[in-house]
Design a protein around this motif. Structure first.
Motif, PDB file in Angstrom:
ATOM      1  N   LYS A  60       0.836  -1.201   0.000  1.00 24.19           N
ATOM      2  CA  LYS A  60       0.000   0.000   0.000  1.00 24.19           C
ATOM      3  C   LYS A  60       0.873   1.254   0.000  1.00 24.19           C
ATOM      4  O   LYS A  60       0.581   2.229  -0.721  1.00 24.19           O
ATOM      5  CB  LYS A  60      -0.920  -0.001   1.226  1.00 24.19           C
ATOM      6  N   PHE A  67      -4.413   2.210   4.833  1.00 27.34           N
ATOM      7  CA  PHE A  67      -5.565   1.540   5.415  1.00 27.34           C
ATOM      8  C   PHE A  67      -6.562   2.591   5.905  1.00 27.34           C
ATOM      9  O   PHE A  67      -6.165   3.605   6.477  1.00 27.34           O
ATOM     10  CB  PHE A  67      -5.149   0.678   6.614  1.00 27.34           C
ATOM     11  N   SER A  68      -7.824   2.348   5.709  1.00 30.57           N
ATOM     12  CA  SER A  68      -8.842   3.239   6.262  1.00 30.57           C
ATOM     13  C   SER A  68      -9.073   2.858   7.720  1.00 30.57           C
ATOM     14  O   SER A  68      -8.726   1.755   8.154  1.00 30.57           O
ATOM     15  CB  SER A  68     -10.156   3.096   5.486  1.00 30.57           C
ATOM     16  N   LYS A  70     -11.825   2.132   9.002  1.00 31.85           N
ATOM     17  CA  LYS A  70     -12.754   1.002   8.990  1.00 31.85           C
ATOM     18  C   LYS A  70     -12.007  -0.303   8.799  1.00 31.85           C
ATOM     19  O   LYS A  70     -12.302  -1.309   9.478  1.00 31.85           O
ATOM     20  CB  LYS A  70     -13.786   1.193   7.873  1.00 31.85           C
ATOM     21  N   GLN A  71     -11.051  -0.314   7.892  1.00 29.94           N
ATOM     22  CA  GLN A  71     -10.255  -1.524   7.670  1.00 29.94           C
ATOM     23  C   GLN A  71      -9.451  -1.881   8.915  1.00 29.94           C
ATOM     24  O   GLN A  71      -9.371  -3.047   9.303  1.00 29.94           O
ATOM     25  CB  GLN A  71      -9.319  -1.322   6.476  1.00 29.94           C
ATOM     26  N   ASN A  74     -11.715  -3.431  11.519  1.00 29.50           N
ATOM     27  CA  ASN A  74     -12.050  -4.825  11.241  1.00 29.50           C
ATOM     28  C   ASN A  74     -10.897  -5.756  11.603  1.00 29.50           C
ATOM     29  O   ASN A  74     -11.093  -6.829  12.188  1.00 29.50           O
ATOM     30  CB  ASN A  74     -12.414  -5.003   9.770  1.00 29.50           C
ATOM     31  N   GLY A 106     -10.023 -11.837   3.261  1.00 28.85           N
ATOM     32  CA  GLY A 106      -9.966 -10.835   4.318  1.00 28.85           C
ATOM     33  C   GLY A 106      -9.952 -11.398   5.728  1.00 28.85           C
ATOM     34  O   GLY A 106     -10.020 -10.640   6.700  1.00 28.85           O
TER      35      GLY A 106
END
Length: 213
Positions: A60, A67-68, A70-71, A74, A106
């Protein structure tokens, strides 16, 4: 190989991995066997498909992506569940972005359970990703895993491992709440006794990452 040449390390590894094999959790790699072959000590675990979180983060970064929240939330949810499962056998002791595998679907799997006893040997390579006590070679504990989870969350958000005097997440990433700063600061406290407990991690990290700035 150097460590496996020492009988005391092989015995410690066998005992640690024997305990680790008792952990049965969907987010922890299943250990099937441990032994020696000549001068090499080996561990057999369930086959995993995917990449380490470290590899994904580096890709990335090379692409200019990140990374967001939200990611990260999780991933943290699965990681905290894995850390709680590891606590039943004393703790992992060496959680880092390199010991976490993300499948193509994931799914998050924590690997290397039982190898925390070698924290002192790998401490230089992993640096601030490991708790101070793990780097000094202390027996793995769940408090070391609290540090590991905090360090993983910080590195996924900011892109580097947490160091003394490092930037706060909310300073590095637009839109993060100060609760994230508090979570990282508390979990990566150099003093293990001043960190939250392993059971407090899940709710704390989810609240921190879901609260807008």
């Amino acid at each position: 190989k150097e460590l496996s040449a020492k009988p005391e390390y092989v015995e410690a590894l066998t005992q640690a991995v024997g305990k680790a094999a008792q952990v049965d959790h969907k987010n922890v790699a299943c250990i099937q066997d441990v032994g020696t072959e000549g001068a090499i000590a080996y561990i057999v675990s369930s086959a995993l498909e995917g990449q380490s979180l470290g590899e994904i983060l580096r890709r990335k970064q090379a692409e200019g992506a990140a990374f967001s929240s939200k990611q990260v939330s999780n991933i943290a949810a699965s990681l905290t569940a894995a850390a709680e499962a590891c606590a039943k056998v004393g703790g992992h002791g060496a959680i880092s972005i390199e010991s976490i595998i993300i499948s193509p679907e994931g799914n998050v799997t924590l690997t290397d359970l039982g190898l925390g006893i070698f924290g002192g040997a790998v401490g230089e390579a992993l640096g601030a990703r490991l708790s101070p006590e793990s780097r000094s070679g202390a027996i793995p504990t769940s408090q070391a895993d609290v540090y590991g989870v905090g360090a993983v969350v910080y590195e996924l958000l900011v892109g580097v491992a947490p160091e003394k005097g490092c930037r706060r997440p909310s300073e590095a990433v637009q839109g993060l709440s100060a609760l994230v700063d508090q979570f990282v600061g508390a979990t990566t406290n150099p003093e293990a006794a001043k960190r939250p407990t392993i059971g407090q991690l899940g709710p704390a990290v989810q609240k921190a990452l879901s609260t807008p700035s």
